[in-house]
Design a protein around this motif. Sequence first.
Motif, short mmCIF file in Angstrom:
data_model
loop_
_atom_site.label_atom_id
_atom_site.label_comp_id
_atom_site.label_asym_id
_atom_site.label_seq_id
_atom_site.Cartn_x
_atom_site.Cartn_y
_atom_site.Cartn_z
N ALA A 1 0.84 -1.19 0.00
CA ALA A 1 0.00 0.00 0.00
C ALA A 1 0.88 1.25 0.00
O ALA A 1 1.90 1.31 0.67
CB ALA A 1 -0.92 0.00 1.22
N GLN A 2 0.45 2.23 -0.77
CA GLN A 2 1.21 3.47 -0.86
C GLN A 2 0.87 4.37 0.33
O GLN A 2 -0.30 4.61 0.64
CB GLN A 2 0.89 4.19 -2.17
N LEU A 3 1.91 4.83 1.03
CA LEU A 3 1.71 5.73 2.15
C LEU A 3 1.62 7.17 1.64
O LEU A 3 2.23 7.52 0.63
CB LEU A 3 2.85 5.60 3.14
N ALA A 4 0.84 7.96 2.36
CA ALA A 4 0.76 9.36 2.01
C ALA A 4 2.08 10.06 2.32
O ALA A 4 2.89 9.57 3.10
CB ALA A 4 -0.38 10.03 2.78
N ASP A 5 2.29 11.19 1.69
CA ASP A 5 3.49 11.97 2.00
C ASP A 5 3.47 12.38 3.46
O ASP A 5 2.40 12.59 4.04
CB ASP A 5 3.54 13.22 1.11
N PRO A 6 4.65 12.49 4.09
CA PRO A 6 4.69 12.92 5.49
C PRO A 6 3.96 14.25 5.68
O PRO A 6 4.05 15.16 4.85
CB PRO A 6 6.18 13.07 5.78
N LEU A 7 3.25 14.34 6.79
CA LEU A 7 2.46 15.53 7.11
C LEU A 7 3.05 16.21 8.34
O LEU A 7 3.23 15.56 9.37
CB LEU A 7 1.00 15.14 7.38
N ARG A 8 3.37 17.47 8.23
CA ARG A 8 3.94 18.20 9.36
C ARG A 8 2.86 18.41 10.42
O ARG A 8 1.79 18.96 10.13
CB ARG A 8 4.51 19.54 8.91
N VAL A 9 3.15 17.97 11.64
CA VAL A 9 2.20 18.08 12.74
C VAL A 9 2.60 19.20 13.69
O VAL A 9 1.76 19.97 14.15
CB VAL A 9 2.08 16.74 13.50
N SER A 10 3.89 19.29 14.02
CA SER A 10 4.31 20.19 15.09
C SER A 10 4.52 21.62 14.64
O SER A 10 4.02 22.56 15.24
CB SER A 10 5.59 19.65 15.74
N GLY A 11 5.29 21.84 13.58
CA GLY A 11 5.55 23.19 13.11
C GLY A 11 6.49 23.97 14.02
O GLY A 11 7.15 23.41 14.89
N PRO A 12 6.54 25.29 13.85
CA PRO A 12 7.43 26.11 14.69
C PRO A 12 6.97 26.09 16.14
O PRO A 12 5.85 25.72 16.46
CB PRO A 12 7.27 27.51 14.08
N SER A 13 7.86 26.52 17.02
CA SER A 13 7.51 26.58 18.43
C SER A 13 6.35 27.55 18.65
O SER A 13 6.38 28.68 18.16
CB SER A 13 8.71 27.04 19.26
N PRO A 14 5.32 27.13 19.40
CA PRO A 14 4.19 28.03 19.67
C PRO A 14 4.39 28.89 20.92
O PRO A 14 3.51 29.68 21.26
CB PRO A 14 3.04 27.04 19.88
#
Length: 326
Positions: free
Chosen positions: A29-42
């Motif tokens: 199965a093809q995995l989706a591209d990595p998705l950024r969850v965290s991002g810059p420091s909040p």
Amino acid sequence: MTPRGRGLLALALAMLGACGPASSPPPPAQLADPLRVSGPSPYPPGCNPIPAGNPGVGDAVAFVGAEAEPHLAIDPGDPRHLVGAWQQDRWRGGGANGVGSAVSFDGGRSWTRSDARFTICSGGTLAGGAYPRASDPWVSIGLDGTVHLLALAFDNHWAGTRSAILASRSTDGGLTWSPPARLALETTRDVSLDKCSLTADWTRAGHAYAVWDRLSGLDGPGDSTVSGPAEMARTVDGGLTWEGPWTLYDPGVNAQTISSQIVVLPDQTLVNMLVVITGLSAMVPTVEVALLRSIDAGLTWSATPYTVSAWQSVGIVDPRGGTRVR
């Protein structure tokens, strides 16, 4: 070929034709591209400042925007509901400016950030039980969808000596968090808490179990005076209140436990896996992976750990200078 042989050959060919030609296995199965969850420091800049003089050069360096020790939980009632947690803005000397978290209700396709108020940077106050740093994030989801988040919190070494185990709960899936509940507290450099984990019971509504190790004798002359029992607290009302802490297992002096983690079996037995280290002061201490059992929801535990295996790691050494890698 005999008539019988011709008949067997015809049967084999017929069976081969019925089965069709051999087919290759389906592609993975093809995995989706990595998705950024965290991002810059909040967190606000300078929310955990270093005082003038930069005490403890090796420790007083914060990597703003750096994440460490991610942990993910899946809702036992809805596999599309995911909650992740991690250290946000890691410090070189240990811990971070906060515990970041995010929730997904669509199997990881989209995420919403929301941090528990364990630290000053993440919106907590000293009066409300917050600390300068947090570490060892652990998240688990109960039968009713209540999300439990656990962390080790502690002072900057130049300003205090406290270490604490903190828990927060979310009743909206991880979008918002309750004020932190303090499960354990130590206030001297001689005693420290470490390596906490949390397990929500998938067989008992409202039950969840937190475990960690408690190191004492750290101000002594050496490892021969150190002791590190495994400690525990539990909730039976979905994290509204917590009972404990109490000791699961104490290996005595010159010994410690570490890395406790509870799993719940289908018959409701609790099994705590942990590492037991004896002979701390020896050149080569004895290290074993072991199990403890409880049949009364964590109130009492087997007196003697069952040894699963000797720990036979040879470790990793940096080839540039021979330094052992932690």
